[in-house]
Design a protein around this motif. Structure first.
Motif, mmCIF file in Angstrom:
data_model
loop_
_atom_site.group_PDB
_atom_site.id
_atom_site.type_symbol
_atom_site.label_atom_id
_atom_site.label_comp_id
_atom_site.label_asym_id
_atom_site.label_seq_id
_atom_site.Cartn_x
_atom_site.Cartn_y
_atom_site.Cartn_z
ATOM 1 N N PHE A 17 0.932 -1.071 -0.056
ATOM 2 C CA PHE A 17 -0.074 0.010 0.000
ATOM 3 C C PHE A 17 0.990 1.205 -0.192
ATOM 4 O O PHE A 17 1.991 1.346 0.538
ATOM 5 C CB PHE A 17 -0.665 -0.141 1.272
ATOM 6 C CG PHE A 17 -1.783 1.216 1.241
ATOM 7 C CD1 PHE A 17 -2.937 1.251 0.740
ATOM 8 C CD2 PHE A 17 -1.444 2.174 2.061
ATOM 9 C CE1 PHE A 17 -3.665 2.203 0.876
ATOM 10 C CE2 PHE A 17 -2.304 3.381 2.542
ATOM 11 C CZ PHE A 17 -3.605 3.492 1.579
ATOM 12 N N GLY A 18 0.379 2.277 -0.898
ATOM 13 C CA GLY A 18 1.325 3.457 -0.835
ATOM 14 C C GLY A 18 0.822 4.401 -1.976
ATOM 15 O O GLY A 18 -0.227 4.096 -2.611
ATOM 16 N N VAL A 47 -7.802 8.811 8.163
ATOM 17 C CA VAL A 47 -6.976 8.273 9.063
ATOM 18 C C VAL A 47 -7.285 6.901 9.426
ATOM 19 O O VAL A 47 -6.531 5.889 9.274
ATOM 20 C CB VAL A 47 -6.248 9.090 10.009
ATOM 21 C CG1 VAL A 47 -5.329 8.415 11.089
ATOM 22 C CG2 VAL A 47 -5.638 10.348 9.455
ATOM 23 N N ASP A 48 -8.355 6.930 10.104
ATOM 24 C CA ASP A 48 -8.952 5.547 10.588
ATOM 25 C C ASP A 48 -8.957 4.577 9.337
ATOM 26 O O ASP A 48 -8.540 3.541 9.695
ATOM 27 C CB ASP A 48 -10.374 5.904 11.169
ATOM 28 C CG ASP A 48 -10.228 6.395 12.669
ATOM 29 O OD1 ASP A 48 -9.259 6.623 12.820
ATOM 30 O OD2 ASP A 48 -11.067 7.376 13.024
ATOM 31 N N PHE A 49 -9.658 4.896 8.354
ATOM 32 C CA PHE A 49 -9.875 3.930 7.341
ATOM 33 C C PHE A 49 -8.507 3.389 6.810
ATOM 34 O O PHE A 49 -8.262 2.039 6.188
ATOM 35 C CB PHE A 49 -10.602 4.216 6.077
ATOM 36 C CG PHE A 49 -10.998 3.391 5.048
ATOM 37 C CD1 PHE A 49 -11.838 2.519 5.400
ATOM 38 C CD2 PHE A 49 -10.235 3.419 3.811
ATOM 39 C CE1 PHE A 49 -12.205 1.318 4.244
ATOM 40 C CE2 PHE A 49 -10.516 2.773 2.784
ATOM 41 C CZ PHE A 49 -11.433 1.578 3.164
ATOM 42 N N ARG A 50 -7.589 4.278 6.871
ATOM 43 C CA ARG A 50 -5.950 4.034 6.151
ATOM 44 C C ARG A 50 -5.537 3.149 7.061
ATOM 45 O O ARG A 50 -4.964 2.116 6.718
ATOM 46 C CB ARG A 50 -5.378 5.356 6.163
ATOM 47 C CG ARG A 50 -4.035 5.174 5.522
ATOM 48 C CD ARG A 50 -3.041 6.406 5.121
ATOM 49 N NE ARG A 50 -2.255 6.411 4.441
ATOM 50 C CZ ARG A 50 -0.947 5.974 4.747
ATOM 51 N NH1 ARG A 50 -0.945 5.395 6.161
ATOM 52 N NH2 ARG A 50 -0.088 5.695 4.102
ATOM 53 N N ASN A 51 -5.404 3.257 8.362
ATOM 54 C CA ASN A 51 -5.054 2.378 9.049
ATOM 55 C C ASN A 51 -5.753 0.942 9.303
ATOM 56 O O ASN A 51 -4.943 -0.118 9.324
ATOM 57 C CB ASN A 51 -4.911 3.007 10.713
ATOM 58 C CG ASN A 51 -4.142 4.216 10.874
ATOM 59 O OD1 ASN A 51 -3.147 4.304 10.111
ATOM 60 N ND2 ASN A 51 -4.591 4.962 11.851
ATOM 61 N N LEU A 53 -7.105 -0.357 6.663
ATOM 62 C CA LEU A 53 -6.714 -1.022 5.452
ATOM 63 C C LEU A 53 -5.522 -1.644 5.616
ATOM 64 O O LEU A 53 -5.241 -2.673 5.018
ATOM 65 C CB LEU A 53 -6.958 0.000 4.364
ATOM 66 C CG LEU A 53 -6.605 -0.578 2.892
ATOM 67 C CD1 LEU A 53 -7.665 -1.455 2.480
ATOM 68 C CD2 LEU A 53 -6.617 0.687 1.778
ATOM 69 N N ILE A 54 -4.491 -0.944 5.947
ATOM 70 C CA ILE A 54 -3.003 -1.246 6.254
ATOM 71 C C ILE A 54 -3.063 -2.589 7.239
ATOM 72 O O ILE A 54 -2.244 -3.606 6.907
ATOM 73 C CB ILE A 54 -1.995 -0.380 7.017
ATOM 74 C CG1 ILE A 54 -2.085 0.755 5.568
ATOM 75 C CG2 ILE A 54 -0.873 -0.850 7.232
ATOM 76 C CD1 ILE A 54 -1.152 2.077 6.020
ATOM 77 N N SER A 55 -3.734 -2.343 8.277
ATOM 78 C CA SER A 55 -3.891 -3.626 9.099
ATOM 79 C C SER A 55 -4.472 -5.122 8.253
ATOM 80 O O SER A 55 -3.888 -5.868 8.512
ATOM 81 C CB SER A 55 -4.980 -3.257 10.390
ATOM 82 O OG SER A 55 -5.026 -4.339 11.239
#
Length: 72
Positions: A17-18, A47-51, A53-55
């Motif tokens: 992801f990036g 920020v919450d959705f990004r975190n 997704l990365i998780s």
């Protein structure tokens, strides 16, 4: 507007992801650049959705590396 991507890196055998710059750097440094595919793109993530997704991507990568997915 910042757009971020999910792609599969066949050299590392993992989902990554990036942003576009990170994707292009990864392709430039890979001997399998012709096998890369962008799976999805997201604009202006919270920020919450990004975190989250990365998780989820980390979990998916760990499942692939553990061999559990092959068993299922």
């Amino acid at each position: 507007m910042k757009t971020e991507f999910i792609w599969y890196n066949p050299a590392e055998k993992e989902y990554q992801f990036g942003d576009k710059e990170q994707y292009m750097d990864t392709i430039r440094n890979s001997n399998q650049s012709h096998n890369f595919v962008i799976l999805d793109r997201f604009s202006n993530l919270t920020v919450d959705f990004r975190n989250k997704l990365i998780s989820r991507l980390r979990f998916l990568n760990s499942m692939n590396k553990s061999g559990v997915m092959e068993f299922i």
